[in-house]
Scaffold this motif. Sequence first.
Motif, PDB file in Angstrom:
ATOM      1  N   SER A 400       0.833  -1.199   0.000  1.00 48.60           N
ATOM      2  CA  SER A 400       0.000   0.000   0.000  1.00 48.60           C
ATOM      3  C   SER A 400       0.868   1.250   0.000  1.00 48.60           C
ATOM      4  N   GLU A 401       1.909   1.228   0.828  1.00 43.70           N
ATOM      5  CA  GLU A 401       2.762   2.410   0.931  1.00 43.70           C
ATOM      6  C   GLU A 401       3.560   2.627  -0.352  1.00 43.70           C
ATOM      7  N   ALA A 402       4.019   1.504  -0.953  1.00 37.88           N
ATOM      8  CA  ALA A 402       4.794   1.623  -2.194  1.00 37.88           C
ATOM      9  C   ALA A 402       3.918   2.147  -3.317  1.00 37.88           C
ATOM     10  N   VAL A 403       2.671   1.731  -3.325  1.00 35.06           N
ATOM     11  CA  VAL A 403       1.751   2.227  -4.346  1.00 35.06           C
ATOM     12  C   VAL A 403       1.532   3.728  -4.157  1.00 35.06           C
ATOM     13  N   MET A 404       1.379   4.110  -2.917  1.00 32.25           N
ATOM     14  CA  MET A 404       1.171   5.531  -2.617  1.00 32.25           C
ATOM     15  C   MET A 404       2.400   6.351  -3.001  1.00 32.25           C
ATOM     16  N   GLY A 405       3.567   5.763  -2.771  1.00 29.25           N
ATOM     17  CA  GLY A 405       4.815   6.412  -3.160  1.00 29.25           C
ATOM     18  C   GLY A 405       5.015   7.741  -2.454  1.00 29.25           C
ATOM     19  N   ASN A 406       5.412   8.762  -3.234  1.00 32.92           N
ATOM     20  CA  ASN A 406       5.696  10.058  -2.624  1.00 32.92           C
ATOM     21  C   ASN A 406       4.462  10.936  -2.485  1.00 32.92           C
ATOM     22  N   ASN A 407       3.272  10.414  -2.888  1.00 31.22           N
ATOM     23  CA  ASN A 407       2.055  11.202  -2.741  1.00 31.22           C
ATOM     24  C   ASN A 407       1.715  11.366  -1.265  1.00 31.22           C
ATOM     25  N   PRO A 408       1.098  12.505  -0.934  1.00 29.14           N
ATOM     26  CA  PRO A 408       0.732  12.727   0.472  1.00 29.14           C
ATOM     27  C   PRO A 408      -0.370  11.772   0.929  1.00 29.14           C
ATOM     28  N   ALA A 409      -1.219  11.338  -0.013  1.00 28.84           N
ATOM     29  CA  ALA A 409      -2.298  10.411   0.341  1.00 28.84           C
ATOM     30  C   ALA A 409      -2.660   9.633  -0.910  1.00 28.84           C
ATOM     31  N   THR A 410      -3.396   8.554  -0.726  1.00 25.55           N
ATOM     32  CA  THR A 410      -3.814   7.809  -1.905  1.00 25.55           C
ATOM     33  C   THR A 410      -5.195   7.223  -1.690  1.00 25.55           C
ATOM     34  N   SER A 411      -5.924   7.101  -2.797  1.00 22.10           N
ATOM     35  CA  SER A 411      -7.168   6.330  -2.752  1.00 22.10           C
ATOM     36  C   SER A 411      -7.123   5.290  -3.855  1.00 22.10           C
TER      37      SER A 411
END
Lengths: 538, 1019
Positions: A400-411
Amino acid sequence: MIIKYSIVIAALAVTQGCKKEFLTRPPVDQITSENFYKSNEEVMAGTAPLYNIVWFDYNDKAFMAFGEARGGNLNSNDRTAYIRFAPSATDQSTLLPGYKSFYKIIGQSNLTMQGIKNATNSTASESVKNMGIAECRFMRAMGYYNLVNYWGAVPIIYDNVAQLDNASTRNTIESIWQFIIQDLKFAADNLPSVPYMQGRITKYSAEGMLAKMYLTRAGLGKTGGARDQSDLDSAKYYAGDVVHNSPYSLLPNYADLFKSATNNSSNNNSESLFALQWMPASTPWGINNSFQAYVAFDPKITQTGDGWGSAQGGSADLVKYYITHQADSIRRKATLMFQGDFYPELDQKDGGINVTNGNISNIKKYVIGSPADNGGKGAFMSAYINTYMMRLAEVYLIYSEAVMGNNPATSDGEALKYFNAVRSRAGLTGMNSITFDDIFQEKRIETALEGNAWYEILRLYYFDPAKAMAYTAAQDKGNYTIKYNEGSNPRTWTVVYTPEHYPFTEQTVYLPLPEAELIAAPDLTKPPVPFDFGRLPK
Amino acid sequence: MAQEVKKITGNVVSNSSEQAIGSATISVKGRQNTVPTDSSGEFTIFAAPGETLIISSIGFNTRSYKITGAAAKLTIRLMENYGKMNEVVVIGYGKMKKTDLSSSQVTVSSADIAKTVNTSFDQALQGRAANVYVSSNSGEPGAAPSVIIRGVSSLTGSVQPLYVIDGVQIRPENGSGSANILSGINPDDVETMNVLQGPSATAIFGAAGANGVIMITTKRGKAGETKISLSSLVSIQDRPKYIPVMDLREYATYRNEIAKAGGTASDPSLADPSVLGPGTNWQDAMFRTAILQKHQLSLSGGSDKTTFYLSSEYFNQEGIAPGSGFSRASMRLNLDNQTRKWLRIGTNLSVNRTNEKVTTSNAGMIKLAIQQNPSIPVKNVDGSWGGPANTQYQFSNPLALASINNDYNKSTAFMGGLYADVTVLKGLIFHNEANTRLQYYNNNKFHPSYVFNGYTNATTVSNRSADNNYWWNFNTRLQYDTKIAKHGISAMIAHEASAYGSEGLTGQRQNYITNTIQELSGGDQSTSIANSSKSGGGSKESYFGRLVYIYNDRYILQATNRYDGDSKFGEQKRWGNFPAVSAAWRISQENFMKSITAINDLKLRLEYGTSGNSNASGYYAVLQSVPTGWGTGFLPVNYKNPFMQWEIDKTLNVGVDLHMFSNRVEVIADVYTKNADKLLTVNPHAYLYGGDISYSAGYIQWPTTNVGSMQSKGYGITVNTINIQNKVFAWKTGLNFSVDRNKITKLITPINAVSGNAYFLSEIGQPVSMITGYTAEGLFKDYKDITTHAIQTSNGVMTVGPGGTWVGDIKFKDISGPNGKPDGIIDQNDRHIIGNPWPEFTFGFNNSFTYKQFDLNIFIIGSIGNDIVNYSRYESEIGNGTYGNYLKSVANFGRPSSYLQRDSAAVTLVNPGYQIPRIAPGDPNGNNRINQWDIEDGSYVRIKNVSLSYKLPAQLISKAGIKGIRVSANVQNLLTITKYKGYDPEVGMTNYGGPLVVGLDNGRYPNVRMYSFSIVADF
């Protein structure tokens, strides 16, 4: 005549014992590295102990002190120095054995690997040999992962015999991460997809670890906050492969993860990617899991004369989380014992354990009770339960965190799917959008008291040191009392805190090198240098 | 023109004493005709007038006698040669005329050995030779002594010399106090012991010679009438002098004091000491006078072609403590045969059986006898064994244990060899020999369950182990001796191969229903957890040679070289080369010395050589078995070291031999420097290399490496004199004096060996095994004394109070801190060297007086300047807990005026001037830290033996067909002058510690006084 006799005798004498084999006498009653590692079975028997005895000193005291006390999850009467980031370099009981244990793991992995590689007249198949070497390299990577985690820069030892006494200059943190990743890649390439035997590591164990390492390295030196995208992508790639393609699956019931029946060396569960495989006996010393002996709050729980953990438990900060997140009760009850709790599976012959202690919340995780509670298996300081080094749930959160990457948040759907899978097993509602902090907290609670807490803080420290220091500074590590509010439903508690805070600094982010080691290797005080990867044997 | 051969009779007598010489040989010059004299010096030989008789005998100058026409009975007088100048001595792989020696070596004769009462021959070496330091690790019968020649030269390996017994090579481990393989040999079978010390002498043994070599030659027959000798010896061994411990009244008083000081409550029965008796004297109960007896029959004789020596012996020594003792039955046959003119063959065969009882030492009973308190009865009124009321913190009943436990070692051994000498040409001898040693060894232990009053041992345990081991060698050598004009040449080349190994079984069971059956079959099968077997061995192969060149009997040059291969090393490092050279100059042979008649012989020796040591393992990486979830796994337990190689000792030796005044004064002096390099040592390294020195789970033992160097320097002087010699009276003295200094010159990190609370440090610049500890400055006198002094505990917190540092506690000196300066805290930085266990010098001094038929011999030995950790006293002063007994001196423990915290400011020491700290439950001040008070001067001078013997006049006994009877009375360990407070200052190396733990007395079995009577009859 005389001459003739003499010649005969002389000829006799010269033939005596002059064959080369006369002086080649390997031990015949002990297995040596010369006469072992020659078949598939022997290669696998050679790597098997790398799953238990070599890890004893780490599991015995170090992981709670280094990982959980510093990570802010532990309140303990005899881990005070670690909770306060002030251990002494002369600490002989925890610091030194912990330090030694990692280099012992590395040393044994190197020796075993050499044994497999150098075996002559071997009938072992190439794939099994490579699998054995892959296990060694995986374990070696685990040794360095712990060393870089707790001490930062340390020397890289890849050949214990050849490097003896001439390799005590430290290598840089960057080199160590590269070395770890190189080892794990080899492991991922050479381990099978399904375990050779239940409980042994697979390609996916290595990939899960790779994802974890890449995710960490992505932040190394990126104090600006933006992590290395290529490493994040690699983390996503490897975590994704585990998440999507591996045969591993979450165990439906969180509490079952920490019970002997569903987590022992003869029966590893579907969620366990890599666990230390303990035996229910202690001969030779070190094949046993002594964890319960230290943390079970009463000898009547273990029934084996140990159970010395009445003054050890969750930190005020961790308790505060559970008090303020009452819905997270499934994981709470499997992690910490609160006053008024009842555990029917412990001390079954007396009808279970009622928790009455109100001065601390004692540890439940990995506390499994007496041998009688566990099918007769277990002994003094030998609880029959494995210690997780990586579970699938953690890989879900890494993904989940790797998908989010450097973005502040993800959906992102994928990110949410696996993040929420972990939450839903814990009985919590799913989320529609998640931030770094959400994942950070989820991972802390999911893996609390499993030795992972400090690592996550260090990982944050790599790319946002100020935030990491602030996070720790805010943790309450003081004492508290906890009282069950009689009759409350859902159950509530009254906790009285006496807050104490122990921040860490740049000077205390790493553990001190043991004094005994500095005396033996003064070069350790020199600045670290990059490792020359060209020196590695092919 | 040859005249007719006639029968010639005569007798040979000593020129000075007129006594018959019974062992002379007479030959006719130029003919193969040799006869011996009989015991009355008579001989008969066939020779023609004009021919020359050559008459020789050991100890006399050889002379010739030309036969004239007259046929009267001859009387031939031989001049005594006090210096035995023509003596031929045994050297490594050969023999040599003593005058031709160019290396340092000492001979100890059978006469010397017979002067003391010994269980094993190695004990007889004590005080007999310079630079040979013998100390007994234990006084228990059968225990191995420690023999150190010229200082220790290894840290973790054996420092014992190589013994070569008629070709059988034995290199013992550092004495572990029992199971001494050499104890199977009857000391009376030994003819000579040659101690090879010089590098040129030991180098011929190459790898095995580094610690010196002791060549043992057993007795062989002489042609002539068979000599029958019968001897019996009985000794009474006395009890030791008791250590002064508290009697019951004193103990009760002390217990009451403990209670007053806040310690364990006293026993109501001890409340009023005045009504109590003296209680049990445990030492008196434990020790007894004990008998030693030895009986021997030997026969020797033979014809001019075949000679034999046959002996049998029975030896039995009870221990002064029950549960100890040693017995031996042995037999030996040595045969030599001149098969052909060119062939000589021979054999030596010996078998022995020994039984050593080791219950005493296994249970630590000597210590228990000092530590058990006097309130415990040896036996109860009903006759059952006494004991304390319960088990925890209490001590067992040593006497009861000695009687119910059954621990013993039994050994049956064969030792022997065969040789054949082929004389190929004149001077060229082709020598072949094969030797072997076989031993079957059992170690049995049976410890039954018991209840001594309340003291309980719930489990019966029986251990059985059997071990059979072998060693054999095959040695071939070609020896050539010739003399061309003034050039003497002796050359030898040789090959030797040897192999050794052992196989063993061990088993253990528990839960025996009965004590009658002690074998494993009597125990519970499910407890057979420790059963296992072992097997292993090794081999060696060597090529070596020696060249001796002697010019004009003046200049002697010797070169030796040995090329050794050992299976302990890998192929790359398997072979080692060990050369040595020596030179000697017989100054007395020079023309300018001829005028100095007082000097009979003066020889200067110089030698340099190397020898080696292969005493280590670690070439192979051994795997241990580890249970795992997938079956048994295997994991390395040590680092293999493929580069492991020979330890090399390089020695330089300068010596002088001087004989003066008709050889009545003999002086031998040697100075040496020995550098041991590439020491085979398990060194500690930085942990980052993955290993460890002591066990931890899954650990890897550090490799045995060749890192470390040591240096030994020393000198030895031997002076033998014949002070008076006339027809009725003779007085001879022999003195030897030795100084050996050892120093570590290279080591990776210091080694701290720990035994209980005693620490021994081996580090660069110091001798091995220095005793370390703290310095006690006295006892704290008052509050100010405490608060103005360094903090006594390592946590750095000053706690003044009965639960911390209090008046009466030991005041430890602040010596150093982490930065090398005093830091106000007493911790490990304040530990420093407080004792040196090695003597400054040792000596042996022998005086023998002969008056008519009487012989008086007084033998004195001494060791000066060595320190001992009196651990037994330390425990009886500081640490025996509430239920252990204490020394009488403990009654003067430091008495603070109050034990109350609130009196901190006012408390004072009531009885200053003593060294026993206050009673401090839990020892919060750390009074148990070893300090200089626990170290004692271990110097001693001991009258080792006084013996008086009387030879019955021949006319008195000859009618009974007896040729000689000698009766002797003898006192061993008559007097020991020492300041040491333990039983016996002769402490030696402790079990298992090797050279890393020296000078620790931890309840050692003492050597005691022995009164012996013996009779020897010759038929």
